[in-house]
Design a protein around this motif. Structure first.
Motif, PDB file in Angstrom:
ATOM      1  N   VAL A   1       0.857  -1.185   0.000  1.00 14.14           N
ATOM      2  CA  VAL A   1       0.000   0.000   0.000  1.00 14.14           C
ATOM      3  C   VAL A   1       0.893   1.234   0.000  1.00 14.14           C
ATOM      4  N   LYS A   2       0.628   2.134  -0.917  1.00 12.09           N
ATOM      5  CA  LYS A   2       1.322   3.416  -0.966  1.00 12.09           C
ATOM      6  C   LYS A   2       0.276   4.520  -0.880  1.00 12.09           C
ATOM      7  N   THR A   3       0.482   5.424   0.060  1.00 10.85           N
ATOM      8  CA  THR A   3      -0.445   6.533   0.268  1.00 10.85           C
ATOM      9  C   THR A   3       0.299   7.835   0.050  1.00 10.85           C
ATOM     10  N   ARG A   4      -0.291   8.695  -0.735  1.00  7.48           N
ATOM     11  CA  ARG A   4       0.257  10.026  -0.987  1.00  7.48           C
ATOM     12  C   ARG A   4      -0.884  11.026  -0.927  1.00  7.48           C
ATOM     13  N   SER A   5      -0.566  12.243  -0.545  1.00  4.33           N
ATOM     14  CA  SER A   5      -1.608  13.273  -0.506  1.00  4.33           C
ATOM     15  C   SER A   5      -1.984  13.714  -1.918  1.00  4.33           C
ATOM     16  N   THR A   6      -1.035  13.655  -2.842  1.00  4.17           N
ATOM     17  CA  THR A   6      -1.293  13.983  -4.248  1.00  4.17           C
ATOM     18  C   THR A   6      -0.434  13.081  -5.117  1.00  4.17           C
ATOM     19  N   ASN A   7      -0.799  12.930  -6.362  1.00  6.12           N
ATOM     20  CA  ASN A   7       0.027  12.346  -7.407  1.00  6.12           C
ATOM     21  C   ASN A   7       0.201  10.827  -7.341  1.00  6.12           C
ATOM     22  N   LEU A   8      -0.600  10.146  -8.126  1.00 12.85           N
ATOM     23  CA  LEU A   8      -0.529   8.690  -8.249  1.00 12.85           C
ATOM     24  C   LEU A   8       0.852   8.228  -8.706  1.00 12.85           C
ATOM     25  N   ASP A   9       1.466   8.956  -9.630  1.00 15.11           N
ATOM     26  CA  ASP A   9       2.774   8.542 -10.142  1.00 15.11           C
ATOM     27  C   ASP A   9       3.814   8.470  -9.034  1.00 15.11           C
ATOM     28  N   ASP A  10       3.793   9.421  -8.087  1.00 14.17           N
ATOM     29  CA  ASP A  10       4.736   9.376  -6.969  1.00 14.17           C
ATOM     30  C   ASP A  10       4.559   8.103  -6.151  1.00 14.17           C
ATOM     31  N   ALA A  11       3.321   7.711  -5.930  1.00 16.04           N
ATOM     32  CA  ALA A  11       3.049   6.495  -5.161  1.00 16.04           C
ATOM     33  C   ALA A  11       3.585   5.263  -5.884  1.00 16.04           C
ATOM     34  N   LEU A  12       3.306   5.169  -7.167  1.00 14.01           N
ATOM     35  CA  LEU A  12       3.735   3.992  -7.923  1.00 14.01           C
ATOM     36  C   LEU A  12       5.242   3.973  -8.145  1.00 14.01           C
ATOM     37  N   ASP A  13       5.851   5.138  -8.331  1.00 15.66           N
ATOM     38  CA  ASP A  13       7.309   5.203  -8.514  1.00 15.66           C
ATOM     39  C   ASP A  13       8.063   4.785  -7.257  1.00 15.66           C
ATOM     40  N   ALA A  14       7.427   4.860  -6.111  1.00 14.40           N
ATOM     41  CA  ALA A  14       8.078   4.473  -4.858  1.00 14.40           C
ATOM     42  C   ALA A  14       8.311   2.963  -4.779  1.00 14.40           C
ATOM     43  N   ILE A  15       7.679   2.215  -5.666  1.00 12.51           N
ATOM     44  CA  ILE A  15       7.849   0.762  -5.669  1.00 12.51           C
ATOM     45  C   ILE A  15       8.833   0.408  -6.778  1.00 12.51           C
TER      46      ILE A  15
ATOM     47  N   ALA B   1      -2.755   1.981  -4.340  1.00 11.17           N
ATOM     48  CA  ALA B   1      -2.336   3.369  -4.125  1.00 11.17           C
ATOM     49  C   ALA B   1      -3.555   4.167  -3.675  1.00 11.17           C
ATOM     50  N   VAL B   2      -3.403   4.835  -2.548  1.00 11.18           N
ATOM     51  CA  VAL B   2      -4.460   5.700  -2.020  1.00 11.18           C
ATOM     52  C   VAL B   2      -3.937   7.130  -2.118  1.00 11.18           C
ATOM     53  N   ILE B   3      -4.678   7.965  -2.827  1.00 14.26           N
ATOM     54  CA  ILE B   3      -4.277   9.353  -3.037  1.00 14.26           C
ATOM     55  C   ILE B   3      -5.331  10.254  -2.410  1.00 14.26           C
ATOM     56  N   GLY B   4      -4.911  11.119  -1.488  1.00 13.40           N
ATOM     57  CA  GLY B   4      -5.832  12.047  -0.850  1.00 13.40           C
ATOM     58  C   GLY B   4      -5.503  12.223   0.617  1.00 13.40           C
ATOM     59  N   SER B   5      -6.532  12.569   1.377  1.00  9.59           N
ATOM     60  CA  SER B   5      -6.367  12.768   2.816  1.00  9.59           C
ATOM     61  C   SER B   5      -7.719  12.577   3.493  1.00  9.59           C
ATOM     62  N   PRO B   6      -7.713  12.341   4.791  1.00 10.79           N
ATOM     63  CA  PRO B   6      -8.995  12.185   5.498  1.00 10.79           C
ATOM     64  C   PRO B   6      -9.883  13.420   5.368  1.00 10.79           C
ATOM     65  N   GLU B   7      -9.265  14.587   5.281  1.00  8.60           N
ATOM     66  CA  GLU B   7     -10.041  15.823   5.199  1.00  8.60           C
ATOM     67  C   GLU B   7     -10.633  16.066   3.810  1.00  8.60           C
TER      68      GLU B   7
END
Length: 121
Positions: A53-67, A98-104
């Motif tokens: 699981v990769k979580t980022r506040s923005t940008n799907l590519d950043d999450a996927l590039d982390a793997i 990949a989860v992109i966003g925030s609780p708020e």
């Protein structure tokens, strides 16, 4: 707990809820073995699924590039250790959520089944 840790825990809960709603049985979360950690281990049908699981506040590519290749090798070693320790009778695969966003602000979720295969060497 640091803000990025809070965001990561929130993302893992979103991923877990998604898997359960999709008919998976979540067996373990944050499973630690000598070779590393696996975020979520789930089962659906005759298949065990190791989920990163990769979580980022923005940008799907950043999450996927982390793997990257190094991360993939670490996940595969951890999964192999888990499978050997428990003599698992399932086929298995590796997924990425990949989860992109925030609780708020809300979120989007991208689930990639069979996201990668174990390297040959």
């Amino acid at each position: 707990m640091a803000t990025h840790n809070d965001l990561g825990a929130w993302g893992e809960q979103i991923a877990r809820d998604h898997l359960i709603a999709a008919g998976y049985k979540v067996m373990e979360r944050n499973s630690r073995v000598a070779a590393g950690e696996i975020d979520i281990i789930a089962v659906k049908g005759n298949r065990m699924v190791f989920v990163e699981v990769k979580t980022r506040s923005t940008n799907l590519d950043d999450a996927l590039d982390a793997i990257d290749d190094k991360k993939i090798r670490r996940i595969v070693r951890a999964a192999d250790s888990f499978l050997q320790r428990f003599s698992i009778p399932y086929e298995y695969r590796f997924d990425i959520i990949a989860v992109i966003g925030s609780p708020e602000k809300g979120h989007t979720l991208t689930h990639i089944p069979d996201a990668f295969f174990p390297p040959l060497c």
